[in-house]
Scaffold this motif. Structure first.
Motif, PDB file in Angstrom:
ATOM      1  N   MET A 221       0.624   0.926  -8.151  1.00  0.00           N
ATOM      2  CA  MET A 221       0.973  -0.330  -7.489  1.00  0.00           C
ATOM      3  C   MET A 221       1.745  -0.016  -6.210  1.00  0.00           C
ATOM      4  O   MET A 221       2.711   0.730  -6.227  1.00  0.00           O
ATOM      5  CB  MET A 221       1.833  -1.191  -8.425  1.00  0.00           C
ATOM      6  CG  MET A 221       2.093  -2.548  -7.919  1.00  0.00           C
ATOM      7  SD  MET A 221       2.674  -3.552  -9.297  1.00  0.00           S
ATOM      8  CE  MET A 221       3.669  -4.684  -8.435  1.00  0.00           C
TER       9      MET A 221
ATOM     10  N   TRP B  89       3.373  -5.044  -2.828  1.00  0.00           N
ATOM     11  CA  TRP B  89       3.242  -6.043  -3.888  1.00  0.00           C
ATOM     12  C   TRP B  89       4.591  -6.315  -4.543  1.00  0.00           C
ATOM     13  O   TRP B  89       4.899  -7.451  -4.906  1.00  0.00           O
ATOM     14  CB  TRP B  89       2.240  -5.586  -4.959  1.00  0.00           C
ATOM     15  CG  TRP B  89       0.832  -5.672  -4.470  1.00  0.00           C
ATOM     16  CD1 TRP B  89       0.046  -4.643  -4.042  1.00  0.00           C
ATOM     17  CD2 TRP B  89       0.061  -6.856  -4.338  1.00  0.00           C
ATOM     18  NE1 TRP B  89      -1.177  -5.106  -3.651  1.00  0.00           N
ATOM     19  CE2 TRP B  89      -1.192  -6.488  -3.827  1.00  0.00           C
ATOM     20  CE3 TRP B  89       0.304  -8.193  -4.588  1.00  0.00           C
ATOM     21  CZ2 TRP B  89      -2.199  -7.408  -3.570  1.00  0.00           C
ATOM     22  CZ3 TRP B  89      -0.706  -9.102  -4.338  1.00  0.00           C
ATOM     23  CH2 TRP B  89      -1.936  -8.712  -3.834  1.00  0.00           C
ATOM     24  N   LEU B  90       5.374  -5.268  -4.682  1.00  0.00           N
ATOM     25  CA  LEU B  90       6.702  -5.433  -5.270  1.00  0.00           C
ATOM     26  C   LEU B  90       7.570  -6.334  -4.388  1.00  0.00           C
ATOM     27  O   LEU B  90       8.245  -7.239  -4.893  1.00  0.00           O
ATOM     28  CB  LEU B  90       7.368  -4.064  -5.449  1.00  0.00           C
ATOM     29  CG  LEU B  90       8.724  -4.044  -6.117  1.00  0.00           C
ATOM     30  CD1 LEU B  90       8.618  -4.576  -7.541  1.00  0.00           C
ATOM     31  CD2 LEU B  90       9.285  -2.642  -6.104  1.00  0.00           C
TER      32      LEU B  90
ATOM     33  N   TRP C   6       4.186  -0.643  -2.942  1.00  0.00           N
ATOM     34  CA  TRP C   6       5.506  -1.271  -2.789  1.00  0.00           C
ATOM     35  C   TRP C   6       5.421  -2.624  -2.112  1.00  0.00           C
ATOM     36  O   TRP C   6       6.310  -3.457  -2.244  1.00  0.00           O
ATOM     37  CB  TRP C   6       6.455  -0.331  -2.045  1.00  0.00           C
ATOM     38  CG  TRP C   6       6.033  -0.039  -0.627  1.00  0.00           C
ATOM     39  CD1 TRP C   6       5.188   0.933  -0.209  1.00  0.00           C
ATOM     40  CD2 TRP C   6       6.447  -0.751   0.534  1.00  0.00           C
ATOM     41  NE1 TRP C   6       5.036   0.884   1.149  1.00  0.00           N
ATOM     42  CE2 TRP C   6       5.815  -0.155   1.638  1.00  0.00           C
ATOM     43  CE3 TRP C   6       7.300  -1.830   0.749  1.00  0.00           C
ATOM     44  CZ2 TRP C   6       5.989  -0.594   2.932  1.00  0.00           C
ATOM     45  CZ3 TRP C   6       7.479  -2.254   2.047  1.00  0.00           C
ATOM     46  CH2 TRP C   6       6.832  -1.646   3.121  1.00  0.00           C
TER      47      TRP C   6
ATOM     48  N   LEU D 294       6.538  -9.931  -4.715  1.00  0.00           N
ATOM     49  CA  LEU D 294       6.980 -10.557  -5.957  1.00  0.00           C
ATOM     50  C   LEU D 294       8.486 -10.809  -5.984  1.00  0.00           C
ATOM     51  O   LEU D 294       8.951 -11.786  -6.565  1.00  0.00           O
ATOM     52  CB  LEU D 294       6.584  -9.675  -7.153  1.00  0.00           C
ATOM     53  CG  LEU D 294       5.090  -9.580  -7.446  1.00  0.00           C
ATOM     54  CD1 LEU D 294       4.856  -8.570  -8.557  1.00  0.00           C
ATOM     55  CD2 LEU D 294       4.535 -10.938  -7.819  1.00  0.00           C
ATOM     56  N   ILE D 295       9.244  -9.938  -5.351  1.00  0.00           N
ATOM     57  CA  ILE D 295      10.702 -10.058  -5.380  1.00  0.00           C
ATOM     58  C   ILE D 295      11.190 -11.199  -4.478  1.00  0.00           C
ATOM     59  O   ILE D 295      12.146 -11.891  -4.821  1.00  0.00           O
ATOM     60  CB  ILE D 295      11.363  -8.719  -4.993  1.00  0.00           C
ATOM     61  CG1 ILE D 295      11.164  -7.725  -6.126  1.00  0.00           C
ATOM     62  CG2 ILE D 295      12.834  -8.897  -4.682  1.00  0.00           C
ATOM     63  CD1 ILE D 295      11.713  -6.355  -5.851  1.00  0.00           C
TER      64      ILE D 295
END
Length: 60
Positions: A1, A5-6, A3, A9-10
């Motif tokens: 995955m 996408w992270l 970063w 989402l955050i």
């Protein structure tokens, strides 16, 4: 995955927490201080006394 996408989402999750924090602080500003509360209580007591005086005079 990756970063990216992270981060994607955050961001919404962080926004929810920050909005919740701002809403909590907003409510604190609307609390009356003790002086205002005491003043209002004194006014209520005075009005109750004025209302009860004529009732006592009528009972006598």
């Amino acid at each position: 995955m990756e970063w990216t996408w992270l981060v994607a989402l955050i961001c919404p999750i962080m926004m929810l927490f920050m909005m919740k924090g701002m809403h909590g602080k907003h409510q604190e500003h609307h609390k009356p201080d003790n002086h205002a509360e005491e003043s209002l209580q004194q006014q209520v007591n005075d009005l109750n006394q004025k209302v009860s005086e004529p009732q006592k005079a009528n009972q006598s």
